[in-house]
Enzyme design. Structure first.
Site, PDB file in Angstrom:
ATOM      1  N   CYS A 107     -56.251  73.745  49.552  1.00  0.00           N
ATOM      2  CA  CYS A 107     -55.044  74.479  49.186  1.00  0.00           C
ATOM      3  C   CYS A 107     -55.452  75.847  48.649  1.00  0.00           C
ATOM      4  O   CYS A 107     -56.179  75.930  47.666  1.00  0.00           O
ATOM      5  CB  CYS A 107     -54.278  73.697  48.123  1.00  0.00           C
ATOM      6  SG  CYS A 107     -52.941  74.637  47.387  1.00  0.00           S
ATOM      7  N   CYS A 111     -48.846  79.873  48.319  1.00  0.00           N
ATOM      8  CA  CYS A 111     -47.568  79.675  49.022  1.00  0.00           C
ATOM      9  C   CYS A 111     -46.409  79.508  48.041  1.00  0.00           C
ATOM     10  O   CYS A 111     -45.287  79.939  48.335  1.00  0.00           O
ATOM     11  CB  CYS A 111     -47.643  78.465  49.933  1.00  0.00           C
ATOM     12  SG  CYS A 111     -48.956  78.613  51.133  1.00  0.00           S
ATOM     13  N   THR A 198     -50.028  74.642  40.691  1.00  0.00           N
ATOM     14  CA  THR A 198     -51.076  75.057  41.620  1.00  0.00           C
ATOM     15  C   THR A 198     -51.536  76.489  41.342  1.00  0.00           C
ATOM     16  O   THR A 198     -50.708  77.408  41.285  1.00  0.00           O
ATOM     17  CB  THR A 198     -50.546  74.942  43.062  1.00  0.00           C
ATOM     18  OG1 THR A 198     -50.291  73.567  43.336  1.00  0.00           O
ATOM     19  CG2 THR A 198     -51.534  75.483  44.066  1.00  0.00           C
ATOM     20  N   GLU A 264     -54.869  72.507  40.082  1.00  0.00           N
ATOM     21  CA  GLU A 264     -53.591  72.252  39.409  1.00  0.00           C
ATOM     22  C   GLU A 264     -53.846  72.146  37.907  1.00  0.00           C
ATOM     23  O   GLU A 264     -54.907  71.654  37.496  1.00  0.00           O
ATOM     24  CB  GLU A 264     -52.932  70.945  39.894  1.00  0.00           C
ATOM     25  CG  GLU A 264     -52.061  71.103  41.131  1.00  0.00           C
ATOM     26  CD  GLU A 264     -52.868  71.259  42.409  1.00  0.00           C
ATOM     27  OE1 GLU A 264     -53.939  70.618  42.517  1.00  0.00           O
ATOM     28  OE2 GLU A 264     -52.444  72.030  43.295  1.00  0.00           O
ATOM     29  N   HIS A 299     -40.484  76.279  51.154  1.00  0.00           N
ATOM     30  CA  HIS A 299     -41.763  75.655  50.791  1.00  0.00           C
ATOM     31  C   HIS A 299     -42.095  74.449  51.673  1.00  0.00           C
ATOM     32  O   HIS A 299     -43.261  74.176  51.951  1.00  0.00           O
ATOM     33  CB  HIS A 299     -41.701  75.239  49.321  1.00  0.00           C
ATOM     34  CG  HIS A 299     -43.044  75.147  48.679  1.00  0.00           C
ATOM     35  ND1 HIS A 299     -44.047  76.049  48.915  1.00  0.00           N
ATOM     36  CD2 HIS A 299     -43.574  74.227  47.802  1.00  0.00           C
ATOM     37  CE1 HIS A 299     -45.120  75.714  48.225  1.00  0.00           C
ATOM     38  NE2 HIS A 299     -44.862  74.606  47.557  1.00  0.00           N
ATOM     39  N   TYR A 303     -45.782  73.878  54.337  1.00  0.00           N
ATOM     40  CA  TYR A 303     -46.790  72.818  54.435  1.00  0.00           C
ATOM     41  C   TYR A 303     -47.456  72.748  55.808  1.00  0.00           C
ATOM     42  O   TYR A 303     -48.285  71.872  56.054  1.00  0.00           O
ATOM     43  CB  TYR A 303     -46.198  71.476  53.990  1.00  0.00           C
ATOM     44  CG  TYR A 303     -46.339  71.337  52.489  1.00  0.00           C
ATOM     45  CD1 TYR A 303     -45.546  72.090  51.637  1.00  0.00           C
ATOM     46  CD2 TYR A 303     -47.292  70.520  51.922  1.00  0.00           C
ATOM     47  CE1 TYR A 303     -45.703  72.027  50.270  1.00  0.00           C
ATOM     48  CE2 TYR A 303     -47.465  70.439  50.557  1.00  0.00           C
ATOM     49  CZ  TYR A 303     -46.668  71.192  49.732  1.00  0.00           C
ATOM     50  OH  TYR A 303     -46.846  71.125  48.382  1.00  0.00           O
ATOM     51  N   CYS A 305     -49.611  74.624  56.320  1.00  0.00           N
ATOM     52  CA  CYS A 305     -50.996  74.846  55.875  1.00  0.00           C
ATOM     53  C   CYS A 305     -51.836  73.599  56.107  1.00  0.00           C
ATOM     54  O   CYS A 305     -53.028  73.674  56.398  1.00  0.00           O
ATOM     55  CB  CYS A 305     -51.028  75.237  54.406  1.00  0.00           C
ATOM     56  SG  CYS A 305     -50.449  73.926  53.313  1.00  0.00           S
ATOM     57  N   GLU A 453     -50.943  66.208  47.438  1.00  0.00           N
ATOM     58  CA  GLU A 453     -50.023  67.342  47.522  1.00  0.00           C
ATOM     59  C   GLU A 453     -49.111  67.196  48.738  1.00  0.00           C
ATOM     60  O   GLU A 453     -47.934  67.547  48.701  1.00  0.00           O
ATOM     61  CB  GLU A 453     -50.815  68.647  47.599  1.00  0.00           C
ATOM     62  CG  GLU A 453     -49.939  69.875  47.437  1.00  0.00           C
ATOM     63  CD  GLU A 453     -50.760  71.154  47.416  1.00  0.00           C
ATOM     64  OE1 GLU A 453     -51.796  71.222  48.121  1.00  0.00           O
ATOM     65  OE2 GLU A 453     -50.368  72.083  46.724  1.00  0.00           O
TER      66      GLU A 453
HETATM   67  C1  FAD Z   1     -51.201  68.616  44.176  1.00  0.00           C
HETATM   68  C2  FAD Z   1     -49.833  69.030  43.720  1.00  0.00           C
HETATM   69  C3  FAD Z   1     -49.525  70.390  43.615  1.00  0.00           C
HETATM   70  C4  FAD Z   1     -48.279  70.799  43.137  1.00  0.00           C
HETATM   71  N1  FAD Z   1     -48.023  72.134  42.955  1.00  0.00           N
HETATM   72  C5  FAD Z   1     -46.874  72.525  42.347  1.00  0.00           C
HETATM   73  C6  FAD Z   1     -46.649  73.897  42.011  1.00  0.00           C
HETATM   74  O1  FAD Z   1     -47.474  74.759  42.268  1.00  0.00           O
HETATM   75  N2  FAD Z   1     -45.503  74.236  41.386  1.00  0.00           N
HETATM   76  C7  FAD Z   1     -44.569  73.310  41.076  1.00  0.00           C
HETATM   77  O2  FAD Z   1     -43.556  73.674  40.519  1.00  0.00           O
HETATM   78  N3  FAD Z   1     -44.752  71.996  41.358  1.00  0.00           N
HETATM   79  C8  FAD Z   1     -45.882  71.581  41.989  1.00  0.00           C
HETATM   80  N4  FAD Z   1     -46.078  70.256  42.289  1.00  0.00           N
HETATM   81  C9  FAD Z   1     -45.099  69.294  41.817  1.00  0.00           C
HETATM   82  C10 FAD Z   1     -44.296  68.537  42.854  1.00  0.00           C
HETATM   83  O3  FAD Z   1     -43.201  69.301  43.293  1.00  0.00           O
HETATM   84  C11 FAD Z   1     -43.877  67.212  42.179  1.00  0.00           C
HETATM   85  O4  FAD Z   1     -45.034  66.410  42.078  1.00  0.00           O
HETATM   86  C12 FAD Z   1     -42.785  66.474  42.901  1.00  0.00           C
HETATM   87  O5  FAD Z   1     -41.574  67.198  42.838  1.00  0.00           O
HETATM   88  C13 FAD Z   1     -42.590  65.075  42.303  1.00  0.00           C
HETATM   89  O6  FAD Z   1     -42.369  65.153  40.929  1.00  0.00           O
HETATM   90  P1  FAD Z   1     -43.236  64.255  39.925  1.00  0.00           P
HETATM   91  O7  FAD Z   1     -44.668  64.508  40.220  1.00  0.00           O
HETATM   92  O8  FAD Z   1     -42.735  64.512  38.566  1.00  0.00           O
HETATM   93  O9  FAD Z   1     -42.977  62.781  40.362  1.00  0.00           O
HETATM   94  P2  FAD Z   1     -41.761  61.870  39.942  1.00  0.00           P
HETATM   95  O10 FAD Z   1     -40.524  62.702  39.837  1.00  0.00           O
HETATM   96  O11 FAD Z   1     -42.135  61.046  38.774  1.00  0.00           O
HETATM   97  O12 FAD Z   1     -41.613  60.952  41.225  1.00  0.00           O
HETATM   98  C14 FAD Z   1     -42.286  59.690  41.378  1.00  0.00           C
HETATM   99  C15 FAD Z   1     -41.399  58.772  42.224  1.00  0.00           C
HETATM  100  O13 FAD Z   1     -40.185  58.531  41.524  1.00  0.00           O
HETATM  101  C16 FAD Z   1     -39.070  58.860  42.353  1.00  0.00           C
HETATM  102  N5  FAD Z   1     -38.017  59.442  41.491  1.00  0.00           N
HETATM  103  C17 FAD Z   1     -38.131  60.497  40.670  1.00  0.00           C
HETATM  104  N6  FAD Z   1     -36.963  60.748  40.041  1.00  0.00           N
HETATM  105  C18 FAD Z   1     -36.092  59.836  40.489  1.00  0.00           C
HETATM  106  C19 FAD Z   1     -34.712  59.561  40.218  1.00  0.00           C
HETATM  107  N7  FAD Z   1     -34.003  60.285  39.350  1.00  0.00           N
HETATM  108  N8  FAD Z   1     -34.132  58.526  40.874  1.00  0.00           N
HETATM  109  C20 FAD Z   1     -34.842  57.767  41.751  1.00  0.00           C
HETATM  110  N9  FAD Z   1     -36.146  57.978  42.036  1.00  0.00           N
HETATM  111  C21 FAD Z   1     -36.764  58.993  41.415  1.00  0.00           C
HETATM  112  C22 FAD Z   1     -39.597  59.863  43.364  1.00  0.00           C
HETATM  113  O14 FAD Z   1     -38.830  59.866  44.575  1.00  0.00           O
HETATM  114  C23 FAD Z   1     -41.015  59.367  43.571  1.00  0.00           C
HETATM  115  O15 FAD Z   1     -41.048  58.361  44.547  1.00  0.00           O
HETATM  116  C24 FAD Z   1     -47.308  69.818  42.810  1.00  0.00           C
HETATM  117  C25 FAD Z   1     -47.615  68.461  42.946  1.00  0.00           C
HETATM  118  C26 FAD Z   1     -48.859  68.068  43.377  1.00  0.00           C
HETATM  119  C27 FAD Z   1     -49.152  66.582  43.468  1.00  0.00           C
END
Ligand code: FAD
Length: 492
Positions: A107, A111, A198, A264, A299, A303, A305, A453
């Site tokens: 990564c 982006c 990121t 990250e 965004h 992906y 990428c 990711e």
């Molecule tokens: C390597 C990596 C890079 C990233 N880079 C960025 C970045 O640069 N900037 C940025 O802003 N974000 C970034 N992200 C964040 C990414 O957008 C989030 O990981 C993603 O939106 C999921 O949120 P979470 O990790 O809090 O997981 P969670 O929200 O805890 O999700 C876990 C599971 O629970 C489910 N879930 C969550 N909420 C609910 C609900 N209310 N009802 C039912 N099911 C639910 C989801 O569908 C999923 O299956 C990155 C993530 C990763 C892993």
């Protein structure tokens, strides 16, 4: 006499300028319980900085691909900072992203900022239209400065979110989503934390945005602003990656990809002051949902990428098959075809989304949302299958190889050279290196970018399914079926 190289305040144009611009910022960065003196010199952090540096090198080598003429400055700017002015501009982003994925195998972290720029450009315009605010002009001013200086922008959307069944203002701890804690004459003070950010430590500015649809009671959470990475009150807690400490060992084999990695970190925002000219949304909660939707539309097709990273993994799998002498076996060839098919499906849907771009009211171009969501949904699955096939072709040594220390050991080295040999004429070290690369991309530190990711970045799989359901025009499809089936139920 002119100062050699980059001096603080000069525009950042080359990778050397970029590297120097990061030096001496005294950021509050933490890794393994210790404050990092200089991230640029840290062996675990440096490969992630190298990956961004590659975006500057590409801009120099291939200005057609990685730069564009900006209507804001009238000059050529790095494409990651460019506001899309045509369908071709949106498509070019995808071409650049694939190339960078292929060049780095990881990564390259820019982006999120690029997609934040383009979504904020149109959303700030729409907020001003509705409320008579001045956000768009402020945002353009910020962007002009960023383009002129050649800054790297990070996009901070994801809040830590606490109890996922509750909205921001319903949480028992109000700081679990970033919010405004004070409004002053000269600006706002914000508090909270952003997770999984990121490239944040490798950036110059961070664009803070809300993470989900907000209600009237979430007004203080409806904040968009730009903060400098070195702002007082920011703490960066580095996310460790599988096998990351291999970067601290001597040698270059066991790391798999010695040059590049992703990054990250969690950002703790402890009462950070933001002057008004860097505030681009303040309380207009009804614009949080359009912002999230627009940002994720850009965004989710960014992906593509991963198809560039996939090129590397497919190449590695083909190489290991060559080295093992099985390259002509029909199942091996078929597996490589399957890997390419999956990889090109990712690229194809992302490119299709970009080719279907339309002009927004603000004048920039935005890609198709449905196809972008389909692209990202493929990405939540196909890299895992490509990784599975790569491990299949690699054989068990992908996870049972001895370390470089044994390979170079006086007594054990020659034994391993003999017993790890495969096809005649292939140096054992080449076989080991490509196996370590496959390990790096499917289980090691670059599996963060290629697999996790792919699953969660830009939203977990269900987030795309919700959007696909919203955008699918089911009533229109039912009507099409009724017409051909000769059903006249009086609803048409
Ligand atoms: C390597 C990596 C890079 C990233 N880079 C960025 C970045 O640069 N900037 C940025 O802003 N974000 C970034 N992200 C964040 C990414 O957008 C989030 O990981 C993603 O939106 C999921 O949120 P979470 O990790 O809090 O997981 P969670 O929200 O805890 O999700 C876990 C599971 O629970 C489910 N879930 C969550 N909420 C609910 C609900 N209310 N009802 C039912 N099911 C639910 C989801 O569908 C999923 O299956 C990155 C993530 C990763 C892993």
């Amino acid at each position: 006499m002119a100062e050699p190289g980059w001096a603080k305040g000069d525009p950042i144009r080359t990778s050397d300028d970029y590297l120097e611009s990061l030096r001496g910022r005294d950021l509050d960065v933490w890794l393994f319980g210790e404050r990092v003196d200089e991230p640029l010199d840290h062996p675990i952090i440096r490969p992630s900085i190298n990956a961004i540096a590659e975006t500057f090198d590409l801009a120099e080598r291939r200005p057609d691909l990685a730069t564009a003429k900006s209507a804001i400055t009238g000059e050529r700017v790095n494409r990651f900072l460019h506001v899309t002015e045509s369908v071709d501009d949106v498509v070019a982003q995808n071409r650049m992203q694939r190339e960078l994925g292929r060049l780095t195998g990881t990564c390259f972290q820019r982006c999120v900022g690029m997609d934040a720029v383009n979504s904020l450009y149109s959303v700030t315009f729409d907020v001003d239209e509705a409320h008579g605010t001045q956000y768009h002009a402020r945002f353009r001013n910020f962007l002009e400065m960023a383009q002129r200086q050649g800054y790297v922008l990070g996009g901070a959307m994801t809040d830590v979110k606490g109890d996922r069944s509750k909205g921001p203002s319903e949480q028992s701890d109000p700081d679990l989503f970033v919010r405004i804690v004070e409004r002053r004459d000269d600006g706002v003070v914000i508090r909270g934390a952003k997770a999984h950010q990121t490239g944040c430590i490798n950036s110059h500015w961070i664009l803070v945005m809300p993470t989900m649809r907000l209600t009237a009671s979430d007004r203080d959470y409806a904040v968009v602003c730009a903060i400098p990475v070195e702002a007082s009150g920011l703490t960066y807690i580095y996310g460790r990656q599988a096998c990351d400490t291999r970067a601290m060992e001597p040698g270059s084999i066991d790391v798999g990809n010695a040059q590049y990695s992703g990054q990250e970190a969690m950002i703790i925002i402890d009462d950070v002051f933001v002057p008004w000219d860097k505030v681009f949304l303040d309380g207009e909660h009804e614009f949080a949902a359009p912002l999230v939707e627009r940002f994720t539309a850009y965004h989710r097709r960014s992906y593509v990428c991963k198809s560039g990273v996939g090129d590397v993994l497919i190449g590695a799998a083909a190489l290991v098959a060559d080295y093992n002498g099985v390259e002509r076996a029909s199942h091996v060839r078929d597996k490589l075809v399957e890997m390419n098919h999956l990889n090109e499906t990712i690229y194809g849907t992302g490119m299709a989304a970009s080719h279907e771009s339309f002009r927004t009211a603000a004048g920039n171009y935005e890609n198709d949302g449905m196809l972008a969501n389909v692209c990202k949904h493929h990405v939540t699955r196909f890299p895992f299958e490509i990784g599975r096939l790569a491990q299949d072709l690699a054989g068990g040594f992908v996870s049972t190889l001895p370390s470089e220390a044994e390979l170079t050991h006086e007594r054990l080295g020659p034994l391993l050279d003999k017993y790890l040999a495969a096809k005649d004429g292939v140096p054992t070290e080449h076989r080991v290196r490509v196996l370590r690369l496959i390990e790096n991309m499917t289980m090691g530190r670059n599996a963060v970018g290629y697999l996790t990711e792919s699953m969660h970045g830009a939203g977990s799989p269900q987030a795309q399914r919700i959007q696909i359901a919203r955008l699918a025009d089911m009533e229109g499809k039912k009507e099409a079926a009724k017409r051909l089936a000769g059903i006249d139920d009086g609803t048409r």
